[in-house]
Motif scaffolding. Structure first.
Motif, PDB file in Angstrom:
ATOM      1  N   LEU A   1       1.251  -0.886   0.021  1.00 50.17           N
ATOM      2  CA  LEU A   1       0.285  -0.180   0.170  1.00 50.17           C
ATOM      3  C   LEU A   1       0.730   1.360   0.215  1.00 50.17           C
ATOM      4  CD1 LEU A   1      -3.392  -0.461   2.362  1.00 50.17           C
ATOM      5  CD2 LEU A   1      -2.591  -0.424  -0.089  1.00 50.17           C
ATOM      6  N   GLY A   2       1.930   1.385   0.527  1.00 53.52           N
ATOM      7  CA  GLY A   2       3.001   2.134   0.764  1.00 53.52           C
ATOM      8  C   GLY A   2       2.762   3.341   1.569  1.00 53.52           C
ATOM      9  N   SER A   3       1.631   3.567   2.280  1.00 52.98           N
ATOM     10  CA  SER A   3       0.425   4.651   3.389  1.00 52.98           C
ATOM     11  C   SER A   3      -1.041   4.179   3.692  1.00 52.98           C
ATOM     12  CB  SER A   3       0.051   5.710   2.232  1.00 52.98           C
ATOM     13  OG  SER A   3      -0.820   6.077   1.098  1.00 52.98           O
ATOM     14  N   GLY A   4      -1.232   4.810   4.290  1.00 56.03           N
ATOM     15  CA  GLY A   4      -2.203   3.739   5.521  1.00 56.03           C
ATOM     16  C   GLY A   4      -1.982   3.826   6.629  1.00 56.03           C
ATOM     17  N   ARG A   5      -2.964   2.904   7.191  1.00 53.16           N
ATOM     18  CA  ARG A   5      -2.929   2.456   8.356  1.00 53.16           C
ATOM     19  C   ARG A   5      -1.750   1.476   8.744  1.00 53.16           C
ATOM     20  NH1 ARG A   5      -8.549   1.643  11.321  1.00 53.16           N
ATOM     21  NH2 ARG A   5      -8.150  -0.959  10.582  1.00 53.16           N
ATOM     22  N   SER A   6      -0.995   1.137  10.308  1.00 54.64           N
ATOM     23  CA  SER A   6      -0.525   0.700  10.035  1.00 54.64           C
ATOM     24  C   SER A   6      -1.041  -0.489  11.423  1.00 54.64           C
ATOM     25  CB  SER A   6       0.639   0.925  11.315  1.00 54.64           C
ATOM     26  OG  SER A   6       1.397   2.294  10.125  1.00 54.64           O
ATOM     27  N   ALA A   7      -0.865  -2.052  11.292  1.00 59.62           N
ATOM     28  CA  ALA A   7      -1.642  -2.810  11.635  1.00 59.62           C
ATOM     29  C   ALA A   7      -1.376  -2.345  13.449  1.00 59.62           C
ATOM     30  CB  ALA A   7      -0.737  -4.258  11.211  1.00 59.62           C
ATOM     31  N   LEU A   8      -0.013  -1.844  13.670  1.00 57.29           N
ATOM     32  CA  LEU A   8      -0.237  -1.623  15.517  1.00 57.29           C
ATOM     33  C   LEU A   8       0.431   0.703  15.606  1.00 57.29           C
ATOM     34  CD1 LEU A   8       0.815  -3.072  18.037  1.00 57.29           C
ATOM     35  CD2 LEU A   8       2.755  -2.496  17.750  1.00 57.29           C
ATOM     36  N   GLY A   9      -0.642   0.569  16.769  1.00 56.81           N
ATOM     37  CA  GLY A   9      -0.333   1.860  17.318  1.00 56.81           C
ATOM     38  C   GLY A   9       0.274   2.154  18.435  1.00 56.81           C
ATOM     39  N   GLU A  10       0.926   3.150  19.222  1.00 52.29           N
ATOM     40  CA  GLU A  10       1.672   3.424  20.213  1.00 52.29           C
ATOM     41  C   GLU A  10       2.101   2.288  21.133  1.00 52.29           C
ATOM     42  OE1 GLU A  10       4.221   4.373  22.406  1.00 52.29           O
ATOM     43  OE2 GLU A  10       4.026   5.043  20.763  1.00 52.29           O
ATOM     44  N   ALA A  11       3.173   1.789  21.082  1.00 54.71           N
ATOM     45  CA  ALA A  11       3.431  -0.055  22.115  1.00 54.71           C
ATOM     46  C   ALA A  11       4.516   0.922  23.231  1.00 54.71           C
ATOM     47  CB  ALA A  11       3.640  -0.364  20.785  1.00 54.71           C
ATOM     48  N   GLY A  12       4.774   1.983  23.518  1.00 53.10           N
ATOM     49  CA  GLY A  12       5.668   2.522  24.259  1.00 53.10           C
ATOM     50  C   GLY A  12       7.335   1.872  24.093  1.00 53.10           C
ATOM     51  N   VAL A  13       7.448   1.962  22.473  1.00 52.11           N
ATOM     52  CA  VAL A  13       8.829   1.622  22.371  1.00 52.11           C
ATOM     53  C   VAL A  13       8.646   3.585  21.927  1.00 52.11           C
ATOM     54  CG1 VAL A  13      10.097   0.917  20.777  1.00 52.11           C
ATOM     55  CG2 VAL A  13       8.610  -0.331  21.833  1.00 52.11           C
ATOM     56  N   ARG A  14      10.038   3.790  22.440  1.00 52.71           N
ATOM     57  CA  ARG A  14      11.127   5.232  22.138  1.00 52.71           C
ATOM     58  C   ARG A  14      12.314   4.979  21.659  1.00 52.71           C
ATOM     59  NH1 ARG A  14      10.612   6.724  28.877  1.00 52.71           N
ATOM     60  NH2 ARG A  14      11.926   4.930  28.381  1.00 52.71           N
ATOM     61  N   THR A  15      13.144   4.003  22.045  1.00 52.90           N
ATOM     62  CA  THR A  15      14.306   3.788  21.229  1.00 52.90           C
ATOM     63  C   THR A  15      14.215   1.944  20.233  1.00 52.90           C
ATOM     64  OG1 THR A  15      16.683   4.336  21.258  1.00 52.90           O
ATOM     65  CG2 THR A  15      15.017   3.347  23.430  1.00 52.90           C
ATOM     66  N   ILE A  16      15.193   1.596  19.698  1.00 52.82           N
ATOM     67  CA  ILE A  16      15.566   0.432  19.374  1.00 52.82           C
ATOM     68  C   ILE A  16      15.251  -0.329  20.307  1.00 52.82           C
ATOM     69  CG2 ILE A  16      17.401   0.851  18.740  1.00 52.82           C
ATOM     70  CD1 ILE A  16      15.143  -1.208  16.915  1.00 52.82           C
ATOM     71  N   GLY A  17      16.414   0.077  21.810  1.00 53.67           N
ATOM     72  CA  GLY A  17      16.313  -0.806  22.682  1.00 53.67           C
ATOM     73  C   GLY A  17      15.020  -1.593  23.390  1.00 53.67           C
ATOM     74  N   GLU A  18      13.819  -0.344  22.994  1.00 54.94           N
ATOM     75  CA  GLU A  18      12.489  -1.604  23.587  1.00 54.94           C
ATOM     76  C   GLU A  18      11.740  -2.349  22.666  1.00 54.94           C
ATOM     77  OE1 GLU A  18      11.193   2.130  25.031  1.00 54.94           O
ATOM     78  OE2 GLU A  18      12.336   3.378  26.844  1.00 54.94           O
ATOM     79  N   LEU A  19      12.467  -2.075  21.931  1.00 52.43           N
ATOM     80  CA  LEU A  19      11.333  -3.748  20.842  1.00 52.43           C
ATOM     81  C   LEU A  19      10.836  -4.525  21.953  1.00 52.43           C
ATOM     82  CD1 LEU A  19      14.050  -4.550  17.979  1.00 52.43           C
ATOM     83  CD2 LEU A  19      11.390  -2.698  17.921  1.00 52.43           C
ATOM     84  N   HIS A  20       9.401  -4.317  21.160  1.00 49.30           N
ATOM     85  CA  HIS A  20       9.087  -5.559  22.245  1.00 49.30           C
ATOM     86  C   HIS A  20       9.560  -7.859  21.346  1.00 49.30           C
ATOM     87  CE1 HIS A  20       5.932  -3.240  24.602  1.00 49.30           C
ATOM     88  NE2 HIS A  20       6.166  -2.570  23.484  1.00 49.30           N
ATOM     89  N   ARG A  21      10.261  -7.558  21.540  1.00 53.56           N
ATOM     90  CA  ARG A  21      10.460  -9.354  21.298  1.00 53.56           C
ATOM     91  C   ARG A  21      10.130 -10.218  21.013  1.00 53.56           C
ATOM     92  NH1 ARG A  21      15.272  -8.077  17.467  1.00 53.56           N
ATOM     93  NH2 ARG A  21      16.721  -6.638  18.615  1.00 53.56           N
ATOM     94  N   LEU A  22      10.025 -10.592  19.815  1.00 44.69           N
ATOM     95  CA  LEU A  22       8.883 -12.491  19.989  1.00 44.69           C
ATOM     96  C   LEU A  22       9.860 -13.190  19.072  1.00 44.69           C
ATOM     97  CD1 LEU A  22       6.253 -10.139  17.848  1.00 44.69           C
ATOM     98  CD2 LEU A  22       6.338 -11.015  20.815  1.00 44.69           C
ATOM     99  N   ARG A  23       9.093 -13.970  19.378  1.00 45.94           N
ATOM    100  CA  ARG A  23      10.008 -15.818  18.649  1.00 45.94           C
ATOM    101  C   ARG A  23       8.967 -16.095  17.825  1.00 45.94           C
ATOM    102  NH1 ARG A  23      12.222 -19.373  23.344  1.00 45.94           N
ATOM    103  NH2 ARG A  23       9.987 -19.077  24.108  1.00 45.94           N
TER     104      ARG A  23
END
Length: 382
Positions: A335-357
């Protein structure tokens, strides 16, 4: 005599049997059992099919009959040691004369635990922890519910390859294929509750129902307070939950029709004349207290929640560490634009990524289904 490879093989079969009860046993766990005779041959198999029905051990022992005497029972969850709607499975194993019991996971429910100790006290050899990870995975919803006192949450979303869930004009039907949508309904039907936010209700007016046909459990009675129960034709129906802090749900909304029970979660200070089953919860700066929501749902015997809707509510659940499993349907489209699947999730910097497996990557028609879980899962024992 313990034989690890043999024990693992028979426990793997018990896990497979337990999976057969998924979606039909709530608020009870899924459990599988294999019984061998004294010569080590399979004499009986069983799984817990529906709440109030015979437990896996009882089904397998009935099939085995006298062949169970002196044999071995493999069970995915510690045999219960209490009398509820059925008698204690520890007593059934003792009465059958089983000489050895192999258990994958200990029962975290204090009301039912103690089966292993009772068996040992009567001279039965007990081995625990065999194939525990696989047994935990098949029973993850109930284990989260029993250990944490809240409903287990699966967040589902559909998106393009570049992570968009809607176009710039807000349209989103249909990003994924009919096959993917049918799979979503199958997963919805296996849950106790389907949850969406008020934004989704106002934008899309969804029904939030599941339409996959009959479920594994067809005789589960309706419970009080919007507990999922039997709908038309005996089909098990998940309760619908709308997260609506200011009680903006229109009285005409399809989610309030008679196709399934509905709870509308509103703030405890919301002033409303909405005619619906309201669940009042504390209000925080960023919305309702979602942990309180899951605790209240658990009190109503809602073991598993299927989270749908928009990115804002999903972001709140992720931010608060309340997503236990992510199911993503990804379409080979951009799509290139439009609504993202996930909104504000409390991540301010890359080190705060929500890691998944990643646990599963499967083709669904032309799309791909990805299943992932948090790298650190709070509902799983270390």
């Amino acid at each position: 005599m313990e034989r690890p490879e043999r024990d693992a093989a028979f426990m793997a079969r018990a896990v497979e049997l337990a999976r057969s009860g998924h979606g039909g046993t709530s608020p009870n766990p899924v459990v599988g059992c294999v019984v061998l005779d004294a010569a080590g041959q399979v004499a009986g198999e069983g799984f817990h099919a529906y709440a109030g029905g015979p437990h896996a051990e009882v089904v397998a022992l009935a099939q085995a009959g006298e062949r169970a005497r002196g044999g071995t029972a493999y069970v995915t969850l510690e045999p219960c040691d209490h009398t509820g709607r059925t008698g204690p499975c520890s007593g059934a194993l003792l009465a059958a004369g089983v000489a050895r019991v192999v258990i994958a996971v200990s029962d975290p429910n204090p009301k039912a635990a103690g089966g292993a100790a009772r068996l040992r006290s009567h001279g039965v050899a007990v081995t625990t922890g065999v194939l525990a990870e696989a047994a935990e995975r098949v029973n993850e919803e109930w284990l989260t519910y029993a250990r944490l006192g809240r409903s287990h949450v699966t967040w589902k979303f559909a998106a393009t390859l570049d992570g968009r869930s809607a176009a710039a004009d807000g349209t989103s039907q249909w990003i994924t294929s009919p096959q993917a949508r049918a799979d979503v309904h199958r997963m919805r039907a296996a849950a106790d509750a389907i949850v969406a936010g008020i934004g989704t209700v106002l934008a899309d007016d969804p029904r939030l129902t599941a339409r996959p046909g009959p479920s594994p459990s067809e005789d589960r009675p309706d419970g009080p307070g919007g507990v999922p129960g039997a709908g038309a034709g005996g089909r098990r129906v998940p309760v619908r939950v709308v997260v609506d802090p200011d009680a903006r749900t229109p009285q005409s909304a399809r989610v309030l029709d008679d196709q399934a029970p509905t709870l509308v979660a509103v703030a405890d200070d919301a002033d409303t004349g909405l005619k619906a089953d309201l669940l009042r919860l504390p209000r925080h700066d960023d919305g309702l207290d979602l942990r309180a929501l899951l605790s209240e749902l658990a009190a109503r015997e809602v073991v598993s929640v299927f989270l749908e809707g928009g990115p804002t509510l999903a972001g709140s659940f992720v931010r608060q560490g309340l997503v236990d499993r992510v199911v993503a349907y990804v379409a080979p489209a951009l799509l290139g634009s439009g609504r993202s699947a996930l909104g504000e999730a409390g991540v301010r910097t890359i080190g705060e990524l929500h890691r998944l497996r990643f646990d599963e990557i499967s083709p669904i028609g032309p799309d791909v289904r990805l299943i992932a879980r948090p790298a650190t899962h709070p509902g799983r024992e270390k």
